[in-house]
Design an enzyme around this catalytic site. Sequence first.
Site, PDB file in Angstrom:
ATOM      1  CB  CYS A   1      -0.909   0.024   1.230  1.00 31.94           C
ATOM      2  SG  CYS A   1      -2.036  -1.387   1.348  1.00 31.94           S
TER       3      CYS A   1
ATOM      4  N   GLY B   1      -1.059   0.471  -5.044  1.00 36.00           N
ATOM      5  CA  GLY B   1      -2.365  -0.062  -4.700  1.00 36.00           C
ATOM      6  C   GLY B   1      -3.450   0.524  -5.569  1.00 36.00           C
TER       7      GLY B   1
ATOM      8  CG  ASN C   1       3.096  -0.052   3.039  1.00 35.20           C
ATOM      9  OD1 ASN C   1       2.758  -1.156   2.635  1.00 35.20           O
ATOM     10  ND2 ASN C   1       4.218   0.531   2.658  1.00 35.20           N
ATOM     11  N   GLY C   2       1.629  -2.539   5.213  1.00 35.83           N
ATOM     12  CA  GLY C   2       2.295  -3.679   5.813  1.00 35.83           C
ATOM     13  C   GLY C   2       1.315  -4.763   6.181  1.00 35.83           C
TER      14      GLY C   2
ATOM     15  CE1 TYR D   1       6.103  -5.131 -10.665  1.00 33.18           C
ATOM     16  CE2 TYR D   1       5.313  -5.515  -8.445  1.00 33.18           C
ATOM     17  CZ  TYR D   1       5.070  -5.240  -9.767  1.00 33.18           C
ATOM     18  OH  TYR D   1       3.788  -5.071 -10.198  1.00 33.18           O
TER      19      TYR D   1
END
Length: 475
Positions: free
Chosen positions: A9, A36, A110-111, A251
């Site tokens: 995210c 996201g 985020n995680g 990536y």
Amino acid sequence: MIPNLREKCGVVGIFIPDEDVSRLTFLSLYALQHRGQECAGIATISEGNIMLHSGMGLVAQVFNEAIIKELKGNFSIGHTRYSTTGSSSAINAQPLVIESNMGSIAVAHNGNIVNADIIRDELERQGVIFKTSSDTEVLSQLICNAPGDTWEVKISHMMQKVEGAYSLAILVKDAVYAVRDGNGIRPLSLGKMENGGWFFASETCALDHLGAEYVRDVNPGEIVRIDSNGLHSVQAIKQKRNAFCLLEYIYFARPDSKFKKSLVHPIRQQMGRLLAKEFPVKADLVVGVPDSAIAAAIGYSEESKIPYGEALMKNRYVGRTFIQPDQSLRERNVQLKFNPMSEMVKDKRIVLVDDSIVRGTTTPRVINMLRKAGAKEVHMRITSPPIVNPCFYGVDMANKAELIANHKSIDEIEQHIGADSLGYLSIESTIAATNNSEDSLCTACFTGNYPTNVPLQFDKMQMETETADRHGLQF
């Protein structure tokens, strides 16, 4: 490309004195759209009250001019989301707003929290009622129900109890907080604005778009408070083993982002150069799968002296293939997303460079496209080691049994995808390209070396997979 991985995210937090910041929050989320594409949301503080708008879809689909104007206030946080823990639905969109005895709090995460179920059970026994299935609500409720009379103390309590990865943007009535887990698994960077404002975001590319000066990364285990008096820092928990996600370099991040003050683009080029040294081949053209493998393909070309060319054109108006929950739609989207140029590949030996092979469902289709366009040979080169383990820190990938490299040899994968040859970059070279040491990175999906405890169900899943392997079973 990694079409079978869902990115984590993106989170942002902004404070600018005497200025509404919702528009800047919107623009920064736009810069983080690649992290996201399921949901987006912005929360601001206006006259002591949290103003929130969130919904399903891309950032530009969730917000319009009228909504942005309604989100008043000089403190703001934002979020763009893929579901990792919690289903993909509007109720799990973030930021998430929770009421507490100290007032309202909005949280963007985020995680992924690996012990979220245990903590959720503990809180439910205390009478806490949950409205969503996300681990973000677990974090938020843990903060709100923690002892202490300051947010710093409450947040510190949460950090001592949870395990896993979290980079948080937290909004309260008079401040925004940036919080990072003790292993620093997920990225979070701080920037300063010329007008006295402060800005933090998952990637530095968002800072660049708003003209913020990149100052530093939020340290693992640190709480950063930003308010009208400036920036204040507390090392809430002791920094643990540094375990920054290696996939960010390979990536997830945009190539114009920086981690630990190192630009991602040249790191990916170096991965391509090292890949050419490890797996040379006689060929006529090097082709990168758009977009994240382009830098590595250029590096491969430079080292091998084989010309680089764009032979796969990307339709930039088609969302990333893995946003489709149905596999048949996902596979069809591969054809909508890429179009080979036959004039570039006809009768040529192609080196096709990509980031990874996960399930092995999409790569054969791309190779087949090139063959139908007239390619004489297609040699697959991957700028990472084989992915053999699932991630528990915010990357929604296949379970272990679905990972093709977990139950097939490289020769078998080569046959499965229909390549003339296949080469994966070694873990040693992948790490070397980032200018980090192995003990400062999370390499769990490649090595199985997890920086934290992992869920018990993983141990059971691993044993089942190993038992199947011993009996020669196929997945």
